[in-house]
Design a protein around this motif. Structure first.
Motif, PDB file in Angstrom:
ATOM      1  N   VAL A 204      -3.085   0.073 -12.299  1.00  0.00           N
ATOM      2  CA  VAL A 204      -2.827   0.071 -10.857  1.00  0.00           C
ATOM      3  C   VAL A 204      -4.108   0.456 -10.110  1.00  0.00           C
ATOM      4  CG1 VAL A 204      -1.466   1.135  -9.017  1.00  0.00           C
ATOM      5  CG2 VAL A 204      -0.411   0.644 -11.212  1.00  0.00           C
ATOM      6  N   SER A 205      -4.350  -0.223  -9.007  1.00  0.00           N
ATOM      7  CA  SER A 205      -5.518   0.057  -8.175  1.00  0.00           C
ATOM      8  C   SER A 205      -5.341   1.380  -7.428  1.00  0.00           C
ATOM      9  CB  SER A 205      -5.699  -1.087  -7.168  1.00  0.00           C
ATOM     10  OG  SER A 205      -6.765  -0.803  -6.296  1.00  0.00           O
ATOM     11  N   LEU A 206      -6.409   2.196  -7.403  1.00  0.00           N
ATOM     12  CA  LEU A 206      -6.344   3.502  -6.744  1.00  0.00           C
ATOM     13  C   LEU A 206      -7.497   3.670  -5.773  1.00  0.00           C
ATOM     14  CD1 LEU A 206      -5.020   6.413  -6.649  1.00  0.00           C
ATOM     15  CD2 LEU A 206      -6.863   7.064  -8.220  1.00  0.00           C
ATOM     16  N   GLU A 207      -7.164   4.151  -4.587  1.00  0.00           N
ATOM     17  CA  GLU A 207      -8.158   4.588  -3.607  1.00  0.00           C
ATOM     18  C   GLU A 207      -7.910   6.064  -3.377  1.00  0.00           C
ATOM     19  OE1 GLU A 207      -7.586   2.127  -0.176  1.00  0.00           O
ATOM     20  OE2 GLU A 207      -8.182   0.310  -1.253  1.00  0.00           O
TER      21      GLU A 207
ATOM     22  N   ASN B 248       0.844  -1.188   0.000  1.00  0.00           N
ATOM     23  CA  ASN B 248       0.000   0.000   0.000  1.00  0.00           C
ATOM     24  C   ASN B 248       0.884   1.246   0.000  1.00  0.00           C
ATOM     25  OD1 ASN B 248      -2.554  -1.349   0.154  1.00  0.00           O
ATOM     26  ND2 ASN B 248      -2.030  -1.831   2.270  1.00  0.00           N
TER      27      ASN B 248
ATOM     28  N   THR C 125      -3.032   4.931  -2.610  1.00  0.00           N
ATOM     29  CA  THR C 125      -4.029   5.819  -2.023  1.00  0.00           C
ATOM     30  C   THR C 125      -3.588   7.243  -2.291  1.00  0.00           C
ATOM     31  OG1 THR C 125      -4.575   4.255  -0.257  1.00  0.00           O
ATOM     32  CG2 THR C 125      -5.202   6.563   0.082  1.00  0.00           C
TER      33      THR C 125
ATOM     34  N   ASP D   3       1.945  -3.644  -8.788  1.00  0.00           N
ATOM     35  CA  ASP D   3       1.085  -4.542  -8.020  1.00  0.00           C
ATOM     36  C   ASP D   3       0.558  -3.894  -6.740  1.00  0.00           C
ATOM     37  OD1 ASP D   3       1.439  -6.541  -9.904  1.00  0.00           O
ATOM     38  OD2 ASP D   3       3.243  -7.294  -8.915  1.00  0.00           O
ATOM     39  N   ALA D   4       0.910  -2.661  -6.508  1.00  0.00           N
ATOM     40  CA  ALA D   4       0.515  -1.977  -5.274  1.00  0.00           C
ATOM     41  C   ALA D   4      -0.894  -1.400  -5.387  1.00  0.00           C
ATOM     42  CB  ALA D   4       1.492  -0.851  -4.967  1.00  0.00           C
ATOM     43  N   THR D   5      -1.442  -1.085  -4.237  1.00  0.00           N
ATOM     44  CA  THR D   5      -2.641  -0.253  -4.170  1.00  0.00           C
ATOM     45  C   THR D   5      -2.169   1.130  -3.782  1.00  0.00           C
ATOM     46  OG1 THR D   5      -4.073  -2.082  -3.517  1.00  0.00           O
ATOM     47  CG2 THR D   5      -4.834   0.150  -2.995  1.00  0.00           C
TER      48      THR D   5
ATOM     49  N   ARG E 116      -6.663   8.979 -11.141  1.00  0.00           N
ATOM     50  CA  ARG E 116      -7.321   7.785 -11.690  1.00  0.00           C
ATOM     51  C   ARG E 116      -6.847   7.503 -13.112  1.00  0.00           C
ATOM     52  NH1 ARG E 116     -11.828  10.172  -9.445  1.00  0.00           N
ATOM     53  NH2 ARG E 116     -12.359   9.216  -7.472  1.00  0.00           N
TER      54      ARG E 116
ATOM     55  N   CYS F  14      -3.339   6.029 -13.000  1.00  0.00           N
ATOM     56  CA  CYS F  14      -3.342   4.654 -12.484  1.00  0.00           C
ATOM     57  C   CYS F  14      -4.018   3.689 -13.452  1.00  0.00           C
ATOM     58  CB  CYS F  14      -4.004   4.611 -11.110  1.00  0.00           C
ATOM     59  SG  CYS F  14      -2.957   5.349  -9.831  1.00  0.00           S
TER      60      CYS F  14
END
Length: 138
Positions: free
Chosen positions: A77-80, A2, A30, A26-28, A69, A72
């Motif tokens: 890549v995953s984004l929060e 993360n 934020t 491979d990270a999330t 967004r 990413c």
């Protein structure tokens, strides 16, 4: 993994998102936008209305998140996203400590000398105070 990436509307912040997305696919990630009430009060003619100024800053954060967004998504890549209120360096360090953050990646304007002393450096304060590794991108 993360990764916390504090963002504002600067080129170094966009570079930080890009760096995090390309180096840790491979990270999330934020994306954290800190609404600084003291700065919101001094943007144009909004200074007389604190509540309206903060509302406009929150709306502005959505534009910043959209840019994050897009970056990413381009890299898969995953984004929060998160928005908090307070002094940027303090809130970044607190967020990292209170959440499952493995690393902070943040942009720096690269100020030095008198400019850094007078204006302060969020990046420098985060590097000094964070309990996780910090990568500074210029």
């Amino acid at each position: 993994m993360n990764i916390l990436v504090p963002i504002d509307d600067s080129d170094p912040a966009r570079a930080a998102i890009e760096h995090a997305a390309t180096t840790s696919p491979d990270a999330t990630i934020t994306a954290l936008h800190v609404l600084d009430p003291t700065m919101a009060m001094y943007r144009g003619d909004r200074s007389y209305n604190y509540e309206r100024a903060m509302q406009l800053e929150e709306e502005r954060s959505e534009t910043l998140f959209e840019t994050a967004r897009e970056i990413c998504d381009e890299h898969g890549v995953s984004l929060e996203t998160e928005t908090v209120v307070g002094r940027p360096a303090d809130r970044i360090v607190e967020f990292a400590a209170g959440n499952d953050v493995d690393r902070i990646v943040l942009g720096s304007h690269g100020r030095s000398g008198v400019s850094r002393i007078l204006l302060g450096s969020v990046a420098e304060r985060v590097v000094r105070r964070a309990s996780v590794p910090v990568t500074v991108v210029r």
